[in-house]
Design a protein around this motif. Structure first.
Motif, PDB file in Angstrom:
ATOM      1  N   ASP A  15       9.099   8.678  -7.859  1.00  0.00           N
ATOM      2  CA  ASP A  15       9.587   8.917  -9.225  1.00  0.00           C
ATOM      3  C   ASP A  15      10.134  10.336  -9.356  1.00  0.00           C
ATOM      4  O   ASP A  15      11.203  10.557  -9.918  1.00  0.00           O
ATOM      5  CB  ASP A  15       8.463   8.731 -10.253  1.00  0.00           C
TER       6      ASP A  15
ATOM      7  N   ARG B 223       3.930   1.579  -1.091  1.00  0.00           N
ATOM      8  CA  ARG B 223       4.557   1.752  -2.402  1.00  0.00           C
ATOM      9  C   ARG B 223       3.591   2.408  -3.383  1.00  0.00           C
ATOM     10  O   ARG B 223       3.937   3.344  -4.100  1.00  0.00           O
ATOM     11  CB  ARG B 223       5.026   0.416  -2.968  1.00  0.00           C
ATOM     12  N   THR B 224       2.354   1.903  -3.404  1.00  0.00           N
ATOM     13  CA  THR B 224       1.361   2.432  -4.332  1.00  0.00           C
ATOM     14  C   THR B 224       1.119   3.919  -4.091  1.00  0.00           C
ATOM     15  O   THR B 224       1.068   4.709  -5.030  1.00  0.00           O
ATOM     16  CB  THR B 224       0.044   1.650  -4.170  1.00  0.00           C
TER      17      THR B 224
ATOM     18  N   LEU C 249       4.233   6.144  -5.170  1.00  0.00           N
ATOM     19  CA  LEU C 249       4.805   5.933  -6.504  1.00  0.00           C
ATOM     20  C   LEU C 249       5.186   7.239  -7.215  1.00  0.00           C
ATOM     21  O   LEU C 249       6.329   7.415  -7.639  1.00  0.00           O
ATOM     22  CB  LEU C 249       3.800   5.149  -7.352  1.00  0.00           C
ATOM     23  N   ASN C 250       4.233   8.162  -7.329  1.00  0.00           N
ATOM     24  CA  ASN C 250       4.520   9.395  -8.067  1.00  0.00           C
ATOM     25  C   ASN C 250       5.607  10.226  -7.407  1.00  0.00           C
ATOM     26  O   ASN C 250       6.475  10.779  -8.069  1.00  0.00           O
ATOM     27  CB  ASN C 250       3.254  10.249  -8.182  1.00  0.00           C
TER      28      ASN C 250
ATOM     29  N   ALA D  57      13.467  10.840  -7.625  1.00  0.00           N
ATOM     30  CA  ALA D  57      14.586  10.304  -8.410  1.00  0.00           C
ATOM     31  C   ALA D  57      14.939  11.258  -9.552  1.00  0.00           C
ATOM     32  O   ALA D  57      16.118  11.504  -9.839  1.00  0.00           O
ATOM     33  CB  ALA D  57      14.231   8.924  -8.958  1.00  0.00           C
ATOM     34  N   SER D  58      13.896  11.801 -10.166  1.00  0.00           N
ATOM     35  CA  SER D  58      14.140  12.658 -11.313  1.00  0.00           C
ATOM     36  C   SER D  58      14.748  14.002 -10.892  1.00  0.00           C
ATOM     37  O   SER D  58      15.623  14.535 -11.562  1.00  0.00           O
ATOM     38  CB  SER D  58      12.820  12.770 -12.077  1.00  0.00           C
TER      39      SER D  58
ATOM     40  N   GLU E 182       0.844  -1.193   0.000  1.00  0.00           N
ATOM     41  CA  GLU E 182       0.000   0.000   0.000  1.00  0.00           C
ATOM     42  C   GLU E 182       0.885   1.250   0.000  1.00  0.00           C
ATOM     43  O   GLU E 182       0.669   2.189  -0.757  1.00  0.00           O
ATOM     44  CB  GLU E 182      -0.889  -0.022   1.251  1.00  0.00           C
TER      45      GLU E 182
ATOM     46  N   HIS F 275      10.132  -0.240  -1.710  1.00  0.00           N
ATOM     47  CA  HIS F 275      10.073   0.401  -3.024  1.00  0.00           C
ATOM     48  C   HIS F 275      11.454   0.874  -3.430  1.00  0.00           C
ATOM     49  O   HIS F 275      12.253   1.288  -2.588  1.00  0.00           O
ATOM     50  CB  HIS F 275       9.095   1.582  -2.990  1.00  0.00           C
ATOM     51  N   HIS F 276      11.727   0.799  -4.721  1.00  0.00           N
ATOM     52  CA  HIS F 276      13.034   1.183  -5.253  1.00  0.00           C
ATOM     53  C   HIS F 276      12.817   1.778  -6.642  1.00  0.00           C
ATOM     54  O   HIS F 276      12.173   1.162  -7.474  1.00  0.00           O
ATOM     55  CB  HIS F 276      13.921  -0.070  -5.320  1.00  0.00           C
ATOM     56  N   VAL F 277      13.279   2.993  -6.837  1.00  0.00           N
ATOM     57  CA  VAL F 277      13.237   3.630  -8.159  1.00  0.00           C
ATOM     58  C   VAL F 277      14.673   3.775  -8.637  1.00  0.00           C
ATOM     59  O   VAL F 277      15.525   4.302  -7.917  1.00  0.00           O
ATOM     60  CB  VAL F 277      12.576   5.025  -8.094  1.00  0.00           C
ATOM     61  N   PHE F 278      14.932   3.325  -9.856  1.00  0.00           N
ATOM     62  CA  PHE F 278      16.291   3.367 -10.386  1.00  0.00           C
ATOM     63  C   PHE F 278      16.799   4.806 -10.509  1.00  0.00           C
ATOM     64  O   PHE F 278      16.015   5.728 -10.733  1.00  0.00           O
ATOM     65  CB  PHE F 278      16.354   2.738 -11.775  1.00  0.00           C
TER      66      PHE F 278
END
Lengths: 498, 254
Positions: free
Chosen positions: B91, B83-84, B87-88, B94-95, B81, B115-118
């Motif tokens: 992201d 992670r969901t 999510l935004n 990371a950006s 939950e 959760h893991h964002v590259f």
């Protein structure tokens, strides 16, 4: 020099949104507002076009204000929209003659069936790339012409105009009456080879040409906006799924994306020629940038994916929220031999069996709710596999990577299983808002904000990747069982069923 | 039995009634079932609502169990939950930072990566979701320990494993570090788990103010540090993202 930006309006089924992007494709601002769904009768779903226009104006104002931007900071505006939703308005007053009839609305079922029995599916498929269905705009427009008093005559004389939501917004923004090729390709009235309205299709659906918008490229300056965005070039329009394909930078033949939501939409770029499907997929326009040759796509839609998780949550009450399905599914090692085919209203692509109904196959005393949760998630992956297989046969290309977006991509178990059963790498991009990004990209290209599609590709970054990790034997056995489960769904409905 | 407090008994009876139903109950329903005057029940509900133990549906005016109570029962947020919902924001973190992002929760005194964002440079990276990290040697872990002191106390009873020369292995040192983390609202690990690896993190809170997770970035010191200290702009991005996720979970803005 001041930094410049591109704005996108995503006029979706549930809400209207405005997003502002910078040159590297990063989101600078987001505003969103939901609109009402109007249900006059079972199966009928309408939207109020004036409410939608007001919401669009409001979200544009909010998105600009939040980022402290003025219209002069925007180089262009792009539009992505819910597809097929149909509207007719008065050329003089600009007022709609009826609520917009949405794509989900099934009131035109008799019209679609009549078209098939009178002309046959192939008549429409060979020209438009689509079979007659309640989804597409043509039958909805026919219904309006039949139902609203005097509309037929006024349509003949061009006093009233037809448009999908892109046309409606462009009309309100610039005063021009036009649509883009991707939206026109969802009407059942456009010839996919000539990219013009097809006289034989118009005659079959009995739609006067005088009321139709001009079909333009997806990326081109349509005109300058008036009102609060005065002076901003309106420079792109794409149907939402095509916008997502563009936002995922699937510019080359063989590039594919799947958007996982309530239902899921898989689009495969097939290059400069339309590929006619032998397995019930749709042939559609992917985009057309200015006067460049158009790009085509094959589309496979899966009716029930996220909707099955919602059903599991709301109707079985085994989980409290959709993401918890992953937690429940991870309480077991595998599906325990259980398969769930959610043919809730029949089987769609590539089977097309309206007599089918859902099945949970392989039940034994061993099966727990954990196994059921696995089967629910796996159903999305297996359905994707069936559509991908059909696309590979139709288009004669192989898939090396599937780009994914949408809410279900937060589910790691599903994404890993998807990579396993497709035997390809599954990747999620850093910007999840692919629909708006696609519209912004197309608009930015049209005004030279980005030089070419290579510059857009350089903006695409991977946020996550799932690599296949299942041996071929296990994959084949799983797929065999899935297909046996699918076979058990058909021939369920009888003539005398309600 | 002396010292029983009637209003607590009545409040408990209300909660028991609400927990047994799949649908919401109104004041009249509750008053009827308990055999109490409507006014009394209303007063009890108002108090229960003010502490988050019941919630009132704005449309029907009926009541259900509140999120605060549900949290006390499970005292945890489902990682999937989290992670969901994140999510935004992860992201965009990371950006903005051009670094990899991770979100962690406590799992038996360790950090579970949910959760893991590259790192957005398209280099070859592997998803870390599901892996466990030592809590005392990572920024994510320090955030979680700082806000769950009883876990930190338990952890420090055993020997704190050393991974590099910079790992905090001394219980008192760790206690001081966690106090600093609480005070500043962020945590760092500078080569404490892996040499030449830095991580920064901030807390994710839910509507009851409980720290349910930690969110942060990790990367090499030359990108994350300036003059051996975490770069201010990166810290600001991390804290802003964690606050955004907290708001998403209903935490009161701070």
């Amino acid at each position: 020099m001041r930094e410049r930006y591109v704005a996108a309006i995503d006029q979706g089924t549930a809400s209207s949104r405005c997003l502002v992007f910078d040159r590297s494709g990063r989101i600078v601002s987001v505003a969103q507002k939901e609109h009402h769904h109007i249900y006059p009768r079972p199966g009928w779903v309408e939207h109020d076009p004036e409410e939608i226009w007001r919401n669009v104006e409001e979200v544009v104002a909010r998105a600009l204000a939040d980022a402290r931007l003025e219209p002069v900071d925007l180089v262009a505006l792009g539009i992505a929209n819910q597809r097929e939703t149909t509207l007719v308005w008065d050329r003089e007053t600009g007022q709609a003659v009826h609520n917009a009839i949405t794509w989900q609305d099934t009131r035109t079922d008799p019209i679609a069936r009549d078209l098939i029995s009178e002309f046959g599916q192939e008549y429409f498929r060979s020209r438009s790339g689509l079979p007659p269905s309640t989804y597409f705009s043509g039958p909805k427009l026919r219904w309006l012409l039949d139902t609203v008093p005097g509309l037929g005559t006024r349509a003949e004389s061009g006093e009233v105009l037809f448009g999908t939501m892109d046309s409606w917004l462009i009309w309100r923004l610039t005063g021009r009456h036009l649509t883009d090729v991707t939206n026109a390709s969802r009407t059942l009235l456009m010839n996919v080879h000539t990219l013009d309205w097809d006289d034989e299709l118009l005659a079959a659906v009995r739609v006067p040409r005088a009321m139709l918008p001009e079909i333009r490229p997806s990326a081109e300056v349509y005109g300058e906006a008036r009102g609060q965005l005065a002076g901003v070039p309106v420079a792109a329009a794409l149907g939402d799924q095509q916008a997502a394909l563009f936002g995922q930078t699937c510019f080359s033949p063989g590039d594919a994306k799947c958007t996982y939501g309530t239902g899921s939409f898989l689009l495969l770029n097939t290059g400069e020629r339309p590929v006619m499907s032998s397995s019930g997929l749709l042939t559609t326009l992917a985009c057309r940038i200015g006067e460049e040759p158009p790009t085509y796509a094959l589309e496979g839609s899966i009716a029930v994916t996220g909707a099955l998780v919602q059903w599991f949550r709301d109707n079985l009450e085994l989980i409290g929220s959709a993401p918890e399905i992953e937690t429940l599914a991870r309480t077991v090692e595998n599906n325990g031999g259980c398969y769930f085919v959610p043919a809730f209203s029949g089987l769609f692509a590539p089977h097309w069996r309206s007599d089918a109904r859902g099945v949970i196959a392989g039940l034994t005393g061993y099966i727990t709710k954990g196994h059921l949760a696995r089967a629910v998630l796996e159903a999305t992956a297996w359905q994707t596999r069936e559509v991908v297989d059909a696309m590979i046969i139709d288009a004669g290309v192989s898939l090396s990577t599937l780009r994914v977006d949408g809410g279900m991509t937060a589910n790691n178990l599903l994404m890993q299983f998807l990579a396993d059963v497709l035997d390809v790498s599954v990747v999620r991009p850093n910007v999840a808002e692919t629909v708006s990004l696609g519209a912004a990209y197309a608009a930015g290209l049209a005004v030279g904000f980005w030089p070419d599609t290579d510059a857009l590709r350089a903006n695409w970054h991977m946020a996550a990747q799932w690599l296949p990790d299942m041996d071929a034997d296990q994959r084949d056995r799983g797929y065999r069982k899935w297909r046996k489960a699918v076979a058990r769904t058909t021939d369920w409905l009888d003539e005398d069923d309600d | 039995m002396p010292g029983k407090i009637q209003s607590i008994e009545r409040a408990a009876a209300i909660l028991r009634l609400l927990s047994g139903r799949t649908h919401r109950l109104g004041v009249v329903d509750l008053a009827g079932e308990l055999g109490l005057p409507k006014g009394t029940v209303h007063g009890l509900l108002r108090t229960l609502q003010s502490v988050g133990f019941v919630e009132q549906d704005s449309e029907t005016g009926k009541y259900q169990l509140g999120a605060a109570l549900l949290h006390m029962g499970s005292s945890y947020l489902d990682g999937n939950e989290l992670r969901t919902r994140a999510l935004n924001w992860s992201d965009s973190l990371a950006s903005r930072t051009q670094e990899a992002v991770r979100i962690g929760t406590l799992h038996e005194a360790q950090v579970l990566i949910v959760h893991h964002v590259f790192r957005p440079d398209d280099s070859l990276q592997t998803l870390d979701v599901g892996s466990l990290l030592p809590a005392h040697a990572t920024a994510l872990g320090k955030i979680l320990l700082a806000h769950h002191p009883y876990v930190a106390v338990e952890l420090a009873k055993d020997r704190l494993a050393s991974f590099t020369g910079a790992t905090i292995c001394d219980a008192e040192h760790l206690e001081r570090e966690l106090a600093r983390v609480r005070e500043r609202g962020w945590a760092s690990d500078i080569g404490e788990l892996t040499p030449a690896q830095v991580s920064l993190a901030a807390p994710i809170m839910d509507r009851t103010g409980v720290t349910v997770g930690a969110m942060g970035i990790f990367g090499p010191p030359e990108r994350l540090l300036a003059a051996r200290q975490p770069r201010n702009e990166l810290l600001a991005y991390v804290r802003e993202a964690a606050r955004a996720v907290s708001r998403e979970l209903g935490a009161i803005p701070w």
